[in-house]
Design an enzyme around this catalytic site. Structure first.
Site, short mmCIF file in Angstrom:
data_model
loop_
_atom_site.label_atom_id
_atom_site.label_comp_id
_atom_site.label_asym_id
_atom_site.label_seq_id
_atom_site.Cartn_x
_atom_site.Cartn_y
_atom_site.Cartn_z
N ASP A 1 10.30 -4.29 -34.75
CA ASP A 1 10.36 -2.66 -34.34
C ASP A 1 9.73 -1.99 -35.24
OD1 ASP A 1 12.32 -0.10 -32.43
OD2 ASP A 1 10.50 -0.01 -33.20
N ILE A 2 8.73 -1.88 -35.20
CA ILE A 2 8.16 -0.58 -35.88
C ILE A 2 8.94 0.91 -36.66
CG2 ILE A 2 6.77 1.47 -34.75
CD1 ILE A 2 4.69 -0.05 -36.25
N ASN B 1 -1.59 9.12 -27.42
CA ASN B 1 -2.81 9.47 -26.91
C ASN B 1 -3.21 11.17 -27.01
OD1 ASN B 1 -0.81 11.42 -25.34
ND2 ASN B 1 0.23 10.68 -24.36
N GLY C 1 6.11 3.38 -24.01
CA GLY C 1 5.66 2.24 -25.34
C GLY C 1 5.62 2.58 -26.62
N VAL C 2 5.18 2.13 -27.77
CA VAL C 2 4.96 2.68 -29.05
C VAL C 2 5.08 4.05 -29.54
CG1 VAL C 2 3.44 2.25 -30.21
CG2 VAL C 2 4.91 1.44 -31.41
N ASP C 3 4.44 4.46 -29.24
CA ASP C 3 4.75 6.08 -29.03
C ASP C 3 6.04 6.85 -28.47
OD1 ASP C 3 2.53 9.06 -26.76
OD2 ASP C 3 3.62 8.67 -29.14
N THR D 1 -3.62 -2.26 -26.78
CA THR D 1 -3.17 -3.82 -26.23
C THR D 1 -1.70 -3.52 -24.90
OG1 THR D 1 -1.92 -4.56 -28.18
CG2 THR D 1 -3.96 -5.11 -28.51
N GLY D 2 -1.60 -1.99 -25.15
CA GLY D 2 0.16 -2.45 -23.99
C GLY D 2 -0.52 -1.52 -23.24
N1 APR Z 1 7.31 -1.68 -32.75
C1 APR Z 1 6.49 -1.68 -32.60
N2 APR Z 1 5.17 -2.08 -31.39
C2 APR Z 1 5.74 -1.63 -30.49
C3 APR Z 1 6.55 -1.20 -30.12
C4 APR Z 1 7.68 -1.25 -31.41
N3 APR Z 1 8.62 -0.92 -31.56
N4 APR Z 1 6.67 -1.18 -28.78
C5 APR Z 1 5.87 -1.23 -28.24
N5 APR Z 1 4.87 -1.70 -29.13
C6 APR Z 1 3.55 -2.62 -28.86
C7 APR Z 1 3.40 -3.26 -27.21
O1 APR Z 1 4.14 -4.56 -27.08
C8 APR Z 1 1.73 -3.21 -27.48
O2 APR Z 1 1.49 -4.57 -28.58
O3 APR Z 1 2.26 -1.75 -29.48
C9 APR Z 1 1.45 -1.99 -28.84
C10 APR Z 1 0.47 -1.28 -28.13
O4 APR Z 1 1.39 -0.81 -26.65
P1 APR Z 1 1.64 1.02 -26.09
O5 APR Z 1 2.46 1.57 -26.93
O6 APR Z 1 1.52 0.85 -24.60
O7 APR Z 1 0.29 1.83 -26.56
P2 APR Z 1 -1.19 1.90 -26.63
O8 APR Z 1 -2.01 0.46 -25.96
O9 APR Z 1 -2.21 2.23 -27.22
O10 APR Z 1 -1.39 3.23 -24.31
C11 APR Z 1 -1.68 4.30 -25.40
O11 APR Z 1 0.48 4.81 -23.44
O12 APR Z 1 3.10 5.04 -24.51
C12 APR Z 1 1.51 5.77 -24.21
O13 APR Z 1 1.93 8.02 -24.82
C13 APR Z 1 1.20 6.63 -24.94
O14 APR Z 1 -0.46 7.31 -23.16
C14 APR Z 1 -0.38 6.75 -24.64
C15 APR Z 1 0.06 4.93 -24.73
#
Ligand code: APR
Length: 166
Positions: free
Chosen positions: A9-10, A23, A31-33, A117-118
């Site tokens: 977890d970052i 975004n 997600g990570v955001d 990638t999410g």
């Molecule tokens: N620590 C590390 N990596 C994480 C964590 C975490 N706590 N949570 C999720 N991830 C990984 C996911 O497994 C994925 O591989 O981060 C990567 C990116 O996934 P998303 O968070 O869905 O981000 P992204 O694909 O860039 O989409 C961004 O999603 O959350 C919204 O506000 C954000 O609209 C934006 C979009």
């Protein structure tokens, strides 16, 4: 300077800067955001509100608030739409701009999630290759450590397979 794969977890990392896959509004999401905003507390969103958003491929800096990291680099990855709309170049730009913005503030260690990638649907191996190639080409002098964070084991092993043996 070393580029390392890291599994977990970052938000728990004790590095100078962690990168958020945000975004264009910079006002949070899932997600990570979502995880970064939850861990940083409400002050992060308040600071982001003052930034006026962020273009795809660009990056903006905030403090880390309650995070262990001193800074958060908010970058906006491309939404995958088949590969014919400049997605590869935009993703590479996220890594380059994040390094520029963080090193400009004096960071010497930085951790990246697998941007786009999410929810944004970018193919994972293609994105991992772009991350490793872009970071490997960057000027190493500002950096002690660059971490590529896999949130699940497959993502971690993917990075491991692309990085030279330590
Ligand atoms: N620590 C590390 N990596 C994480 C964590 C975490 N706590 N949570 C999720 N991830 C990984 C996911 O497994 C994925 O591989 O981060 C990567 C990116 O996934 P998303 O968070 O869905 O981000 P992204 O694909 O860039 O989409 C961004 O999603 O959350 C919204 O506000 C954000 O609209 C934006 C979009």
């Amino acid at each position: 300077m070393s580029i390392e794969a890291w599994f977990g977890d970052i938000t728990t990392l004790d590095v100078d800067a962690i990168v958020n896959a945000a975004n264009r509004s910079l006002l949070g999401g899932g997600g990570v955001d979502g995880s970064i905003h939850r861990a940083a507390g409400p002050g992060l969103r308040e600071e982001c509100r003052l930034l006026g958003g962020c273009d795809t491929g660009d990056a903006k800096l905030t403090r880390g608030h309650r995070l262990r990291a001193r800074w958060v680099v908010h970058t906006v990855g491309p939404v995958w739409s088949g590969g014919g709309r400049g997605e590869d170049a935009a993703l590479a730009s996220c890594y380059r701009r994040s390094l520029e913005v963080a090193s400009g503030a004096g960071a010497r260690s930085i951790a990246f999630p697998a941007i786009s990638t999410g929810a944004f649907g970018f193919p994972e191996l293609r994105a991992a290759r772009i991350a490793v190639e872009t970071l490997s080409r960057a000027d190493p002098s500002p950096w002690d450590r660059i971490l590529l964070v896999g949130f699940d084991r497959a993502a971690y092993e993917r990075y491991r397979g692309l990085l030279p043996e330590a």
